[in-house]
Design a protein around this motif. Structure first.
Motif, PDB file in Angstrom:
ATOM      1  N   ARG A 123       0.842  -1.196   0.000  1.00  0.00           N
ATOM      2  CA  ARG A 123       0.000   0.000   0.000  1.00  0.00           C
ATOM      3  C   ARG A 123       0.878   1.247   0.000  1.00  0.00           C
ATOM      4  O   ARG A 123       1.669   1.444   0.927  1.00  0.00           O
ATOM      5  CB  ARG A 123      -0.922   0.000   1.220  1.00  0.00           C
ATOM      6  N   SER A 124       0.748   2.042  -1.075  1.00  0.00           N
ATOM      7  CA  SER A 124       1.460   3.327  -1.167  1.00  0.00           C
ATOM      8  C   SER A 124       2.954   3.175  -0.927  1.00  0.00           C
ATOM      9  O   SER A 124       3.575   3.924  -0.164  1.00  0.00           O
ATOM     10  CB  SER A 124       0.855   4.338  -0.185  1.00  0.00           C
ATOM     11  N   GLY A 125       3.533   2.128  -1.569  1.00  0.00           N
ATOM     12  CA  GLY A 125       4.966   1.904  -1.417  1.00  0.00           C
ATOM     13  C   GLY A 125       5.367   1.248  -0.120  1.00  0.00           C
ATOM     14  O   GLY A 125       6.568   1.107   0.165  1.00  0.00           O
ATOM     15  N   MET A 126       4.428   0.834   0.710  1.00  0.00           N
ATOM     16  CA  MET A 126       4.704   0.199   2.000  1.00  0.00           C
ATOM     17  C   MET A 126       4.197  -1.242   1.961  1.00  0.00           C
ATOM     18  O   MET A 126       3.050  -1.499   1.577  1.00  0.00           O
ATOM     19  CB  MET A 126       3.990   0.946   3.122  1.00  0.00           C
ATOM     20  N   LEU A 127       5.081  -2.192   2.329  1.00  0.00           N
ATOM     21  CA  LEU A 127       4.700  -3.592   2.456  1.00  0.00           C
ATOM     22  C   LEU A 127       4.322  -3.825   3.912  1.00  0.00           C
ATOM     23  O   LEU A 127       5.172  -3.743   4.806  1.00  0.00           O
ATOM     24  CB  LEU A 127       5.851  -4.506   2.051  1.00  0.00           C
ATOM     25  N   ASN A 128       3.020  -4.070   4.159  1.00  0.00           N
ATOM     26  CA  ASN A 128       2.501  -4.241   5.513  1.00  0.00           C
ATOM     27  C   ASN A 128       2.244  -5.721   5.772  1.00  0.00           C
ATOM     28  O   ASN A 128       1.622  -6.399   4.951  1.00  0.00           O
ATOM     29  CB  ASN A 128       1.203  -3.465   5.705  1.00  0.00           C
ATOM     30  N   ILE A 129       2.751  -6.197   6.954  1.00  0.00           N
ATOM     31  CA  ILE A 129       2.505  -7.565   7.377  1.00  0.00           C
ATOM     32  C   ILE A 129       1.669  -7.500   8.646  1.00  0.00           C
ATOM     33  O   ILE A 129       2.061  -6.872   9.634  1.00  0.00           O
ATOM     34  CB  ILE A 129       3.819  -8.333   7.662  1.00  0.00           C
ATOM     35  N   PHE A 130       0.486  -8.135   8.629  1.00  0.00           N
ATOM     36  CA  PHE A 130      -0.389  -8.191   9.797  1.00  0.00           C
ATOM     37  C   PHE A 130      -0.485  -9.650  10.220  1.00  0.00           C
ATOM     38  O   PHE A 130      -0.815 -10.509   9.412  1.00  0.00           O
ATOM     39  CB  PHE A 130      -1.785  -7.654   9.472  1.00  0.00           C
ATOM     40  N   LEU A 131      -0.211  -9.898  11.508  1.00  0.00           N
ATOM     41  CA  LEU A 131      -0.245 -11.257  12.036  1.00  0.00           C
ATOM     42  C   LEU A 131      -1.041 -11.257  13.323  1.00  0.00           C
ATOM     43  O   LEU A 131      -0.721 -10.501  14.260  1.00  0.00           O
ATOM     44  CB  LEU A 131       1.169 -11.792  12.289  1.00  0.00           C
ATOM     45  N   LYS A 132      -2.044 -12.089  13.390  1.00  0.00           N
ATOM     46  CA  LYS A 132      -2.886 -12.162  14.578  1.00  0.00           C
ATOM     47  C   LYS A 132      -2.943 -13.614  15.012  1.00  0.00           C
ATOM     48  O   LYS A 132      -3.396 -14.478  14.265  1.00  0.00           O
ATOM     49  CB  LYS A 132      -4.299 -11.640  14.283  1.00  0.00           C
ATOM     50  N   THR A 133      -2.440 -13.864  16.235  1.00  0.00           N
ATOM     51  CA  THR A 133      -2.501 -15.209  16.807  1.00  0.00           C
ATOM     52  C   THR A 133      -3.193 -15.095  18.144  1.00  0.00           C
ATOM     53  O   THR A 133      -2.676 -14.451  19.077  1.00  0.00           O
ATOM     54  CB  THR A 133      -1.095 -15.793  16.983  1.00  0.00           C
ATOM     55  N   GLY A 134      -4.334 -15.726  18.269  1.00  0.00           N
ATOM     56  CA  GLY A 134      -5.108 -15.580  19.504  1.00  0.00           C
ATOM     57  C   GLY A 134      -5.571 -14.145  19.642  1.00  0.00           C
ATOM     58  O   GLY A 134      -6.213 -13.591  18.761  1.00  0.00           O
ATOM     59  N   ILE A 135      -5.135 -13.501  20.792  1.00  0.00           N
ATOM     60  CA  ILE A 135      -5.520 -12.100  21.011  1.00  0.00           C
ATOM     61  C   ILE A 135      -4.345 -11.171  20.756  1.00  0.00           C
ATOM     62  O   ILE A 135      -4.440  -9.954  20.954  1.00  0.00           O
ATOM     63  CB  ILE A 135      -6.038 -11.912  22.452  1.00  0.00           C
ATOM     64  N   VAL A 136      -3.181 -11.726  20.314  1.00  0.00           N
ATOM     65  CA  VAL A 136      -1.975 -10.918  20.081  1.00  0.00           C
ATOM     66  C   VAL A 136      -1.958 -10.501  18.613  1.00  0.00           C
ATOM     67  O   VAL A 136      -2.066 -11.339  17.718  1.00  0.00           O
ATOM     68  CB  VAL A 136      -0.697 -11.712  20.438  1.00  0.00           C
ATOM     69  N   PHE A 137      -1.783  -9.170  18.387  1.00  0.00           N
ATOM     70  CA  PHE A 137      -1.772  -8.614  17.050  1.00  0.00           C
ATOM     71  C   PHE A 137      -0.387  -8.045  16.779  1.00  0.00           C
ATOM     72  O   PHE A 137       0.125  -7.207  17.535  1.00  0.00           O
ATOM     73  CB  PHE A 137      -2.842  -7.525  16.920  1.00  0.00           C
TER      74      PHE A 137
END
Length: 605
Positions: free
Chosen positions: A4-18
Motif C-alpha cells: 500500500r502506497s509503497g509500504m509492504l505491511n505484514i499483519f499477524l494475529k494469533t489468539g488475542i496478540v496482534f
C-alpha cells in the motif's frame, strides 16, 4: 500481507496478540523486473523482506501459527470480509505472481492447486512493460494548478499507476501518500476464427479455438455463436464459457442437416468482440421428429390412406413404412396408399414410420374405421290398435347394422291419401324399440313402416297394415237444397269431414221427417206447394252410431197466384174513390198488386 502506497505491511494475529511489520519499498519494486518477497515467523520474531530490503519486529507473546483454513492470494471473497474488518482490506492485488512457496513443500503451481479463481489469468503475466509507466521516484507531473481534481487521458489499458498530490505555498510543500489505481481493460482485438468444429451429433458440435493474441486485460468469458447460412443475422444458438482456461467448448441447440456458420466472441470487462469470419459446418442427419399419424378417406371396404412429411425431417426421408394392425402393408417414398378388401365399419390400427439415413421414428398409433352402410335388412313393425285413435308400434333392431345405429324413423300413410303420401311422425336418436301413435282418425286404414339409420344411410322395412276402431262420424255437412220448379227440390250433400269409419247409410230429414235412408249423397223431393218453406238435415251413420248435420231451410220456386181478386170501391167525394181488395186464395209467392183505372179524370183549368 498488503502492499500500500509503497509500504509492504505484514499483519499477524494469533489468539488475542496482534503483530504488524512495515517495510518501506517506495517505488523500488516498479522496475519491470521480478521481485522476491519473503515473510517469516521464527519464534517471537516476525520479519519481511523484498530483495535486499528487510524489516522485523519482536513480539514475545506471539503464539505458534497454525494454518487450517484456505489461503487466499490476491484478495478474499466478499462473503468473509466482515470477519476481518480490522485488516482494512484494500482492493485486490494487481500484477503478476509466480513461484509461491511455503516453508514446508515445493514451489506451488497456482494453476493446479487453486480451487477457484476470479479475474485471474493463470497462464502467466499479461505484460512486463511496467517500467515504461513506473520509473522509480522520477514521477511525471500531470497537473499544476489550484483545482482539487484532474482528469488524465492517454493512459495504457489495464495498467497500474501511482499518484500523489503535492500541496505547496510560499512557506513550503507537503505530499500525500502514494495511491495506486489500475485502468480498465480494453475490448479484445483480433479475435480469431474457430480453428476446428467437430459435429458430436445433429444437435451439438465441439468447437476449438486459439487464444486471442494481444488482449490487454483478463478475458472474462468466451461466447460461441451459430448462424444459419442464408438466414437472418441473428444467432440460432449460443454458449457462454466462463472457464477461459479451456479453449474448447460445446455448442448445443442446433438443428440436424443444417448449414451453420460458427463464430467466437471474447469478452473482457470492457466489452466483447466477435471474430470477423466464421467457420462453416453442416450438422449430420438425425432420425425424424414430429412424425404425424396417417389419415384416411373412408369407404365401406376401402381406406384411402395419406400422410404428411414429418414436421421436423432432420434430413432426407429415405422411406416410409405403413403398419396396419401391427403388420407392414406399405414400403416406399409415396405419401398415400389404398388399403382394399376390408370389412364394413371395422376398426384398424395404423402407425407410420419415417426414416432418414440416421434412423427411423414412429408416429403415434391411430384407429381408423371403414365407412358405414345402411342396415342390411329391417323387419316390418308389429302394430297393435289400442282404440279408435291410437296404434302401438313395435320393432326389432336390425341383425346387420353395418355401422353405428343412429336413429329410427316411423313413416305413416292412410287410405284417405290413397297411400301415396308418407309422413314421418317419429324421428329419434333414443333408439327405443316402440312408439305409440296418437290422434289418429277412427275407422281409418293405415300403412306404417320403420326406417333404421346409420352414418351410411337408412333402410326401410316393408309396410304393416292396421285399421283403427270406428266411431260415430264427425263434421257431417249441411245439405244443399236447390229448387228448379215450384213443386220440387234437388238436395245433395258431401261425406262427413271425419267419417271415423265406413259410412253405412245417409238419412235425409225434411221438416223433421225421414224421407230417405240410403248410401246416396243426393235426393229428389217433389209434390210440394209453390213458395213453400221446408227444413232439411242429413244424418250419417257408421257401425258405431249416427250423427246429424246442421239444419238448413229453403223454399220452392214461386208460381202464378190461383183464385180471384175481390175489389171494393167507396166514393169519398167528388174527386176521390177509395179501393180495397182481398188476396187470392193461393198466392204461390210474394204478391205485388197493380190497380188499373179507366174513364174521365178531373183536370184543373
Amino acid at each position: 500481507i498488503e502492499l500500500r502506497s509503497g509500504m509492504l505491511n505484514i499483519f499477524l494475529k494469533t489468539g488475542i496478540v496482534f503483530t504488524q511489520v512495515d517495510l518501506w519499498l517506495g517505488l523500488s519494486y516498479c522496475d519491470g523486473k521480478w521481485n522476491k518477497v519473503s515473510v517469516n515467523k521464527e519464534g517471537s520474531v516476525v520479519s519481511a523482506s523484498m530483495n535486499e530490503l528487510r524489516e522485523q519486529t519482536l513480539e514475545p507473546h506471539v503464539q505458534q501459527l497454525k494454518v487450517n483454513s484456505p489461503i487466499y492470494v490476491g484478495g478474499i471473497p466478499p462473503e468473509i470480509q466482515n470477519f476481518y474488518k480490522e485488516l482494512g482490506l484494500e482492493q485486490g492485488f494487481g500484477g503478476c505472481m509466480k513461484d509461491v512457496k511455503f516453508t514446508r513443500g515445493a514451489v506451488v503451481n497456482l494453476a493446479s492447486v487453486s480451487s477457484s479463481a476470479v479475474r485471474v489469468n493463470l497462464d502467466g503475466c499479461l505484460s512486463t512493460d511496467s517500467a515504461v509507466n513506473c520509473r522509480g521516484n522520477d514521477s511525471i507531473l500531470v497537473y499544476r494548478g489550484k483545482e482539487q481534481g484532474v482528469y488524465e487521458s492517454g493512459l495504457q489499458p489495464f495498467t497500474e499507476y501511482l499518484y500523489r498530490v503535492v500541496a505547496s505555498n510560499e512557506g513550503g510543500s507537503v505530499s500525500s501518500l502514494w495511491t495506486h489505481v489500475r485502468t480498465r481493460e480494453s475490448v479484445p482485438q483480433n479475435v480469431p476464427t474457430p480453428s476446428r468444429v467437430h459435429s458430436i451429433n445433429g444437435y451439438s458440435v465441439e468447437v476449438t479455438w486459439d487464444k486471442p493474441a494481444g488482449v490487454i486485460g483478463v478475458i472474462e468469458k468466451y461466447i460461441l455463436k451459430a448462424y444459419e447460412e442464408d438466414g437472418p443475422n441473428v444467432p440460432i444458438t449460443s454458449a457462454e464459457l466462463a472457464d477461459t482456461s479451456m479453449l474448447t467448448g460445446i455448442l448445443t441447440g442446433l438443428h440436424p442437416f443444417t448449414n451453420y456458420a460458427v463464430t467466437l466472441t471474447a469478452c473482457t470487462l470492457a466489452g466483447c468482440t466477435e471474430s470477423l469470419h466464421a467457420l462453416n459446418i453442416s450438422t449430420p442427419q438425425e432420425a425424424p421428429e414430429d412424425v404425424q399419424p396417417p389419415t384416411a378417406i373412408s369407404f365401406p371396404t376401402v381406406l384411402l390412406m395419406s400422410w404428411s412429411p414429418p414436421k421436423t425431417p432432420n434430413g432426407i426421408i429415405t422411406q416410409y413404412t405403413l403398419y396396419m394392425n401391427g403388420i407392414p402393408v406399405y414400403y416406399g417414398n409415396e405419401t398415400k396408399y389404398v388399403v382394399k378388401d376390408l370389412a364394413v365399419f371395422m376398426p384398424h390400427q395404423f402407425l407410420l414410420t419415417a426414416c432418414t439415413l440416421a434412423g427411423c421414428t414412429n408416429s403415434s398409433q391411430v384407429t381408423l374405421f371403414t365407412a358405414q352402410l345402411p342396415p342390411s335388412h329391417v323387419d316390418a313393425p308389429v302394430l297393435t290398435v289400442l282404440d279408435s285413435r291410437t296404434i302401438y308400434v313395435q320393432w326389432k333392431e336390425p341383425l346387420e347394422i353395418n355401422g353405428i345405429l343412429d336413429r329410427y324413423i316411423i313413416y305413416i300413410s292412410n287410405n284417405e291419401q290413397n297411400f301415396t303420401k308418407w309422413n314421418a311422425i317419429y324421428n329419434s336418436t333414443e333408439l327405443f324399440l316402440d312408439f305409440t301413435i296418437q290422434q289418429l282418425f277412427p275407422g281409418t286404414e293405415y300403412l306404417i313402416k320403420i326406417a333404421a339409420c346409420t352414418g351410411g344411410g337408412c333402410s326401410l322395412s316393408e309396410a304393416s297394415r292396421a285399421v283403427t276402431d270406428e266411431s260415430t262420424p264427425e263434421g257431417v255437412p249441411a245439405p244443399k237444397a236447390q229448387s228448379y220448379s215450384s213443386d220440387s227440390f234437388n238436395i245433395s250433400w258431401t261425406k262427413p269431414e271425419y267419417p271415423n269409419g265406413i259410412i253405412t247409410n245417409y238419412g235425409l230429414y225434411m221438416d223433421g221427417v225421414l224421407m230417405q235412408n240410403s248410401s246416396q249423397l243426393s235426393c229428389y223431393a217433389y209434390g210440394l206447394a209453390p213458395w213453400s218453406l221446408h227444413s232439411f238435415r242429413v244424418q250419417a251413420c257408421t257401425a258405431k252410431g249416427c250423427a246429424l248435420g246442421p239444419l238448413v231451410e229453403a223454399r220452392t220456386m214461386e208460381a202464378p197466384p190461383e183464385g180471384t181478386v175481390d175489389i171494393f170501391a167507396t166514393v169519398d167525394g167528388s174527386k176521390e174513390v177509395q179501393l180495397k181488395w182481398f188476396a187470392p186464395n193461393k198466392p204461390n209467392g210474394k204478391l205485388t198488386y197493380t190497380v188499373l183505372v179507366t174513364g174521365l179524370f178531373y183536370a184543373d183549368q
